[in-house]
Scaffold this active site. Sequence first.
Site, short mmCIF file in Angstrom:
data_model
loop_
_atom_site.label_atom_id
_atom_site.label_comp_id
_atom_site.label_asym_id
_atom_site.label_seq_id
_atom_site.Cartn_x
_atom_site.Cartn_y
_atom_site.Cartn_z
CB SER A 130 40.10 36.19 26.88
OG SER A 130 40.11 37.03 28.04
CG HIS A 146 37.29 33.50 30.73
ND1 HIS A 146 36.16 34.28 29.91
CD2 HIS A 146 38.60 33.68 30.62
CE1 HIS A 146 37.39 35.28 29.52
NE2 HIS A 146 38.45 34.78 29.76
CG ASP A 160 33.20 33.81 31.18
OD1 ASP A 160 33.75 34.11 32.18
OD2 ASP A 160 33.90 34.11 30.08
#
Length: 268
Positions: free
Chosen positions: A86, A245, A217
């Site tokens: 991320s 995620h 995700d």
Amino acid sequence: MESGVSSGMHFILVHGLAHGAWCWYKVVARLRAAGHRATALDMAASGAHPARLAEVASFEDYSRPLLDAVAAAPEEGDRLVLVGHSLGGLSVALAMERFPNKVAAAVFLAACMPRVGSHMGITVEEFMRTIKPGFFMDSETMVLNTEQGPRTAVLFGPNLLASKVYDQCPAEDLELAKLLVRPGCQFTDDPMMKDEALLTDGNYGSVRRVFVIAKADSCSTERMQRWTVDLSPGAEVEEIAGADHMAMLSKPAELCDVLPKVARKYYD
């Protein structure tokens, strides 16, 4: 948190927004069992790092634990495989630019992956532009008083974590996250994030990049992840079906199949 033996590949794992080294615990254990070294780091004011977020002056300071770890790696010998999740992809990109000769490959796990010629914050800006109102649900937005002026931070709410971040994870991992997440900042107002000349072909562009798509995700959607890949030509792509995620928690075994495969391909 470092573990493993001196032989094998050395993976350095960087968490995303509001998280910490703790979220890599399943991956660290599996990589260690396979004979590799694994170092999961807390960025500044994250995880167990002692700083408070208001004390972190810049994105570079936030990324300092990673930059220091890569700088300390021997000039001779095995190079590193950096793995950014991320927002952690931007810290990895900065380390690639600073120390390209020490990095064998970089893996971007559902991550922000910038390109040469664009400012680093472009993927964050696009994500914020495309999400719908109310995306952050019960998360708490706060304004920090820093020496650099007011800065916005966010503390993820339990409903957001459950429905969009940990939705394919075991219930125990969701509960762990509720206990351990801290306020996080995207540093979108940092001059480093807006510098289109920061990342260069000779440094960042010279390191092999692999983007791992988390196909289930609900936070950074598959469409958004593929846009990120298209934005940055030259990156290879791996996919993990059923990964939310937090792919390192929802699909740790599958991720630990991908990481050594990438490393073997590029490790000297």
